[in-house]
Design a protein around this motif. Sequence first.
Motif, PDB file in Angstrom:
ATOM      1  N   VAL A  13       0.881  -1.170   0.000  1.00  0.00           N
ATOM      2  CA  VAL A  13       0.000   0.000   0.000  1.00  0.00           C
ATOM      3  C   VAL A  13       0.916   1.217   0.000  1.00  0.00           C
ATOM      4  N   VAL A  14       0.676   2.144  -0.938  1.00  0.00           N
ATOM      5  CA  VAL A  14       1.537   3.323  -1.022  1.00  0.00           C
ATOM      6  C   VAL A  14       0.756   4.548  -0.589  1.00  0.00           C
ATOM      7  N   GLU A  15       1.223   5.161   0.490  1.00  0.00           N
ATOM      8  CA  GLU A  15       0.551   6.347   1.006  1.00  0.00           C
ATOM      9  C   GLU A  15       1.296   7.598   0.551  1.00  0.00           C
ATOM     10  N   GLY A  16       0.541   8.588   0.118  1.00  0.00           N
ATOM     11  CA  GLY A  16       1.153   9.847  -0.300  1.00  0.00           C
ATOM     12  C   GLY A  16       1.505  10.699   0.898  1.00  0.00           C
ATOM     13  N   CYS A  17       1.656  12.004   0.629  1.00  0.00           N
ATOM     14  CA  CYS A  17       2.095  12.912   1.700  1.00  0.00           C
ATOM     15  C   CYS A  17       0.936  13.752   2.223  1.00  0.00           C
ATOM     16  N   LYS A  18      -0.268  13.485   1.725  1.00  0.00           N
ATOM     17  CA  LYS A  18      -1.491  14.172   2.174  1.00  0.00           C
ATOM     18  C   LYS A  18      -1.575  15.607   1.661  1.00  0.00           C
ATOM     19  N   ASN A  19      -0.840  15.894   0.592  1.00  0.00           N
ATOM     20  CA  ASN A  19      -1.053  17.138  -0.143  1.00  0.00           C
ATOM     21  C   ASN A  19      -1.724  16.714  -1.450  1.00  0.00           C
ATOM     22  N   ALA A  20      -2.964  17.145  -1.644  1.00  0.00           N
ATOM     23  CA  ALA A  20      -3.774  16.576  -2.734  1.00  0.00           C
ATOM     24  C   ALA A  20      -3.104  16.732  -4.098  1.00  0.00           C
ATOM     25  N   GLU A  21      -2.529  17.892  -4.331  1.00  0.00           N
ATOM     26  CA  GLU A  21      -1.935  18.165  -5.637  1.00  0.00           C
ATOM     27  C   GLU A  21      -0.697  17.297  -5.862  1.00  0.00           C
ATOM     28  N   LYS A  22       0.160  17.254  -4.853  1.00  0.00           N
ATOM     29  CA  LYS A  22       1.382  16.455  -4.980  1.00  0.00           C
ATOM     30  C   LYS A  22       1.053  14.967  -5.052  1.00  0.00           C
ATOM     31  N   ASP A  23       0.097  14.546  -4.227  1.00  0.00           N
ATOM     32  CA  ASP A  23      -0.266  13.125  -4.238  1.00  0.00           C
ATOM     33  C   ASP A  23      -0.802  12.684  -5.593  1.00  0.00           C
ATOM     34  N   ALA A  24      -1.500  13.577  -6.280  1.00  0.00           N
ATOM     35  CA  ALA A  24      -2.013  13.229  -7.603  1.00  0.00           C
ATOM     36  C   ALA A  24      -0.855  12.856  -8.516  1.00  0.00           C
ATOM     37  N   LYS A  25       0.169  13.702  -8.541  1.00  0.00           N
ATOM     38  CA  LYS A  25       1.333  13.432  -9.412  1.00  0.00           C
ATOM     39  C   LYS A  25       2.090  12.209  -8.923  1.00  0.00           C
ATOM     40  N   LEU A  26       2.276  12.172  -7.617  1.00  0.00           N
ATOM     41  CA  LEU A  26       3.085  11.120  -7.017  1.00  0.00           C
ATOM     42  C   LEU A  26       2.446   9.734  -7.218  1.00  0.00           C
ATOM     43  N   LEU A  27       1.182   9.631  -6.855  1.00  0.00           N
ATOM     44  CA  LEU A  27       0.542   8.313  -6.925  1.00  0.00           C
ATOM     45  C   LEU A  27       0.314   7.889  -8.375  1.00  0.00           C
ATOM     46  N   GLU A  28       0.182   8.849  -9.276  1.00  0.00           N
ATOM     47  CA  GLU A  28       0.081   8.519 -10.700  1.00  0.00           C
ATOM     48  C   GLU A  28       1.388   7.850 -11.168  1.00  0.00           C
ATOM     49  N   GLU A  29       2.504   8.440 -10.783  1.00  0.00           N
ATOM     50  CA  GLU A  29       3.798   7.877 -11.201  1.00  0.00           C
ATOM     51  C   GLU A  29       4.082   6.551 -10.492  1.00  0.00           C
ATOM     52  N   VAL A  30       3.654   6.442  -9.257  1.00  0.00           N
ATOM     53  CA  VAL A  30       3.802   5.178  -8.531  1.00  0.00           C
ATOM     54  C   VAL A  30       3.017   4.080  -9.247  1.00  0.00           C
ATOM     55  N   ALA A  31       1.784   4.439  -9.639  1.00  0.00           N
ATOM     56  CA  ALA A  31       0.931   3.476 -10.337  1.00  0.00           C
ATOM     57  C   ALA A  31       1.611   2.990 -11.616  1.00  0.00           C
ATOM     58  N   LYS A  32       2.243   3.931 -12.306  1.00  0.00           N
ATOM     59  CA  LYS A  32       2.895   3.606 -13.576  1.00  0.00           C
ATOM     60  C   LYS A  32       4.112   2.706 -13.339  1.00  0.00           C
ATOM     61  N   ALA A  33       4.923   3.096 -12.365  1.00  0.00           N
ATOM     62  CA  ALA A  33       6.164   2.356 -12.120  1.00  0.00           C
ATOM     63  C   ALA A  33       5.890   0.936 -11.618  1.00  0.00           C
ATOM     64  N   LEU A  34       4.781   0.750 -10.923  1.00  0.00           N
ATOM     65  CA  LEU A  34       4.495  -0.572 -10.345  1.00  0.00           C
ATOM     66  C   LEU A  34       3.368  -1.289 -11.099  1.00  0.00           C
TER      67      LEU A  34
END
Lengths: 311, 261
Positions: free
Chosen positions: A123-144
């Motif tokens: 389970v990958v948790e972001g940093c709880k900043n909505a804007e950053k998490d959008a970019k971050l979790l999108e790239e996480v989804a892609k990489a994994l």
Amino acid sequence: MPYKKTELKFNGKINTCEIGAGDAAISIGGENTLLFLGDEGFKPAVGIAITDSPEDWSDCFTDIFGDDLKNPAAWAKAAVEKSGADFLLVKLASADPNGANNSVENCVATVVAVEGAINVPLVVEGCKNAEKDAKLLEEVAKALEGKNVVLFSAVEDNYKTIGAAGGMAYGQKVSAESSVDINLAKQLNILLTQLGVKSKDIIMDVGSAAVGYGFEYVASTMDRIRLAGLGQNDESLQMPIITNISGESWGVKEAVSTLEDAPEWGDQEARGIGMEVATAAACVVGGSNAIIVRHPESAKTIKSLIAGLIG
Amino acid sequence: MSKFMVIGERIHCISPAIRQAFADRNPDPILLRAKEQLAAGADYLDLNIGPAERGGEELMQWGVKLLQENFDNVPIALDTANMKAIEAGIQVYNRSKGKPIVNSADAGDRIEYVDLAAANDAMVIALCSKEGVPANNDERITYCSELLERGMERGMEPTDLLFDPLFIVIKGMQDQLVDVLEAIQMITDMGLLTTGGLSNVSNGAPKHIRPILDCSVLAMAMQCGFSSAIVNPCDKRLRETIVACDIIKNNILYADSVFEF
């Protein structure tokens, strides 16, 4: 008069959601009764949490994990081994633009290393900043892609990006965070479904509080959600529930106060575990299909509680 | 309270397309209407094959299998004056999504439909009437009690009877509509479930007026405890009314998008 066991029958059923890939995959949900009241033996999964920024974590974790705390991959491996957890959560706290503002690339590299070090679902948790998490979790989804990880969590302000990337483009699971708001929980599920994310790929992060800190509200929220899903057969609330109680439990004074601050309360580590175990136990009884704790002893205790209840 | 139950009325032999489809055993028009109604939130589908005096048994079995095989064992109200056809339909009926509903019994010539439901562990729509529309609520409740007694004598659960108070038409019998609402309240207070064909209320009114009347009656009836209806679920205004009333009655949980059908 002989004892007659009566069991409340519901029309609805909680979705079964598989997380992880291959031999490591586990499934959560699937029950058609309130948890532990049916005889099907549906078992909540227990996860262990780590972070890429452990600076504000209690000292006891340094004692347990030593230098591994500085290396998320090594920590992840040790955490799973020491706790026997069913899955692992890694929090990318360093990504917070109001904190270290670590780059998306660095965070993705961390997650990829963590994933490679463990043989349980992630389970990958972001940093709880909505804007950053959008970019971050999108790239996480892609990489994994193909690893079937849980993106933790989409909120109203970023569900489109996280839902589209995770639930649709890269075949991950999307957790929807509603911060103890039943109407929002339902709303987010509807929005994600309308976007095209399949119900079975959504998990609800309905939020929590540490016991003693407004937990009654969490309990009634979980009850309402479960009874709507089971009793009213509300398909927009039949997703499994995932609850990360680790931050709340280790953030209250019972866990934070040192032995010097409150000698009458006894050992600080034991207090933290106590808060965590009490909160986690209340959540699994209330309907959490996956519960996340920090301390290996908490994970073991909750696992044995679940095993004991299911028999 | 559980949420309002919608029985979709659109597979009805009174429609020329459906009548023809029954005659030709042509699945397409029937499946299309089933699909539309389920997409619009129908919980049960009414399958009305008409009097079906000849070949009714085979037709009902064909219809039940057709709907259940194509729509995940959707629960069905078996609707015909031919009792043998209903029985035949129940023989091939899959109960995994809900009991079959026998449509319908009354306290007069059709009281044996209760026996039929009891013998087959089905639900039954029980019209609170004997000959024509009941004159007042004394009659309605008398018939309701007779039907209930009949069912219970034969081992039925009281909640397996859906009592239809018989909605009356506004144009001509306006003064009696309040009685119908009162009857729903009385039947509900007895711990029983209700249903009814709503569209009769607005019969004869202009097309653009009918939804206003239907929706208003439905909302008022739901406040009296009305628990299901045989309606056209594809009527958007009606669907909105049902959802709104279900929310106000706390039968379903509110979310901002619940009206985005």
